[in-house]
Design an enzyme around this catalytic site. Sequence first.
Site, PDB file in Angstrom:
ATOM      1  N   LYS A  90     -47.346 -20.733 -12.941  1.00 58.69           N
ATOM      2  CA  LYS A  90     -47.970 -21.877 -12.663  1.00 58.69           C
ATOM      3  C   LYS A  90     -47.098 -22.650 -11.535  1.00 58.69           C
ATOM      4  O   LYS A  90     -46.081 -22.733 -11.773  1.00 58.69           O
ATOM      5  CB  LYS A  90     -48.123 -22.726 -13.830  1.00 58.69           C
ATOM      6  CG  LYS A  90     -49.139 -24.110 -13.502  1.00 58.69           C
ATOM      7  CD  LYS A  90     -50.326 -23.755 -13.265  1.00 58.69           C
ATOM      8  CE  LYS A  90     -51.392 -24.799 -12.911  1.00 58.69           C
ATOM      9  NZ  LYS A  90     -52.609 -24.426 -12.576  1.00 58.69           N
ATOM     10  N   SER A 150     -50.923 -19.627 -10.005  1.00 61.91           N
ATOM     11  CA  SER A 150     -52.127 -20.476  -9.981  1.00 61.91           C
ATOM     12  C   SER A 150     -51.513 -21.929  -9.554  1.00 61.91           C
ATOM     13  O   SER A 150     -50.469 -22.317 -10.453  1.00 61.91           O
ATOM     14  CB  SER A 150     -52.768 -20.626 -11.560  1.00 61.91           C
ATOM     15  OG  SER A 150     -53.690 -21.701 -11.624  1.00 61.91           O
ATOM     16  N   ARG A 164     -57.147 -29.135 -15.655  1.00 59.61           N
ATOM     17  CA  ARG A 164     -55.905 -28.502 -15.944  1.00 59.61           C
ATOM     18  C   ARG A 164     -54.998 -29.398 -16.693  1.00 59.61           C
ATOM     19  O   ARG A 164     -54.203 -29.004 -17.726  1.00 59.61           O
ATOM     20  CB  ARG A 164     -55.380 -27.900 -14.507  1.00 59.61           C
ATOM     21  CG  ARG A 164     -56.313 -26.961 -14.058  1.00 59.61           C
ATOM     22  CD  ARG A 164     -55.730 -26.552 -12.858  1.00 59.61           C
ATOM     23  NE  ARG A 164     -55.463 -27.399 -11.998  1.00 59.61           N
ATOM     24  CZ  ARG A 164     -55.894 -27.261 -10.463  1.00 59.61           C
ATOM     25  NH1 ARG A 164     -56.251 -26.339 -10.229  1.00 59.61           N
ATOM     26  NH2 ARG A 164     -55.712 -28.332  -9.692  1.00 59.61           N
ATOM     27  N   GLY A 222     -58.394 -17.223  -9.392  1.00 59.11           N
ATOM     28  CA  GLY A 222     -58.773 -17.256  -7.944  1.00 59.11           C
ATOM     29  C   GLY A 222     -57.371 -17.626  -6.946  1.00 59.11           C
ATOM     30  O   GLY A 222     -56.537 -18.305  -7.443  1.00 59.11           O
TER      31      GLY A 222
END
Length: 369
Positions: free
Chosen positions: A162, A232, A53, A349
């Site tokens: 995020k 996330s 990431r 997820g």
Amino acid sequence: MTRRAALHRVPMAHPGDVSAVASLLDAGTVDPAAVVAILGKTEGNGCVNDFTRAYAVAELGTMLAARLDTSRDAVLERVAMVMSGGTEGGLSPHFLVLSVAEAEAPAEPAGALAIGTAFTPPFRPEEIGRMAQVERTAEAVRAAMRDAALDDPAQVHFVQIKCPLLISERIAEAASRGQSVATHDTYASMGLSRGASALGVALALGEVEAAALSDAAIGGDLSLWSGRASASAGVELVRNEVIVFGNSPAWAGDLHIAHDVMRDGIDLPAVQRALAAVGLGGGGQLGAAESERLVALLVKAEPSASGAIRGRRHIMNDDSDINATRHARALVGGVVAAAVGRTDLFVSGGAEHQGPDGGGPVAAIARRG
């Protein structure tokens, strides 16, 4: 003049491969100054030590900085970068490039895709996974709605966030100031951060009452959730980056968005309802032409805490070799890929407080036919 949102989906050969995004900019398809956010599915493990990431963010920032004649830090301060690790099963690594520009076209009376972004201030380690994160996230969601001219929460269909997580260094820094953190388990901190962020969305959109929220409720009361939040967590940032998607009659363009909520990982009808709401599908897998009209499918995946799906046992939470969220991404990725006939889908997820336990929100963005 009205605003018009554009969304381009491009592949990546590896987490640092930003060549397809660069090609969009260099061909003039997208003005680099108009880019407001980039979402990415990278092929890491999606856990604490998933540095794919950060790698992708660094490469994107460097590439954009060169085209904007500015610094990478300046780019990352303005452009929301949401990298979601984990492309288990058949999911394809890809980027979603979001841009907003002024347009001479008239506004779409039925509502066109509207995108707004906002950022929280940096969080101290002791604030992650606690009410401070909930409240500041709610403030950022409201700011992003104002940025997108989305006046009514009902116009909002998806909020992508995020958020940060705890690592040993951050935990130690808090302890040096006499502060405690929500957990010393760095992996568990991902879930608490996602959960606090999701509850911030729920608070901003009126899906939960403020009186129901507390530090103890975060990760504890699974009856509290948002049907439009997707969060996330990653090690590469210390603030929340918020992207709000909705439909606004003040915007122009042929893109629009709809959402639904999967009640579990095999809730295909919920996916089909979201697709139908943007004019796609008739019950079976999308045909090639309709699949191309679908510019993005955004989904949350989570193994149920009960250890069962519709009364039948699953082992996602009991596998010591493969993390449970990785199982969930592969499961849900297969379900939604079968529905739409393609695999470059943003399946994320870890759905704490994002939909009911074991389920999660799903949003479809498509071009009008």
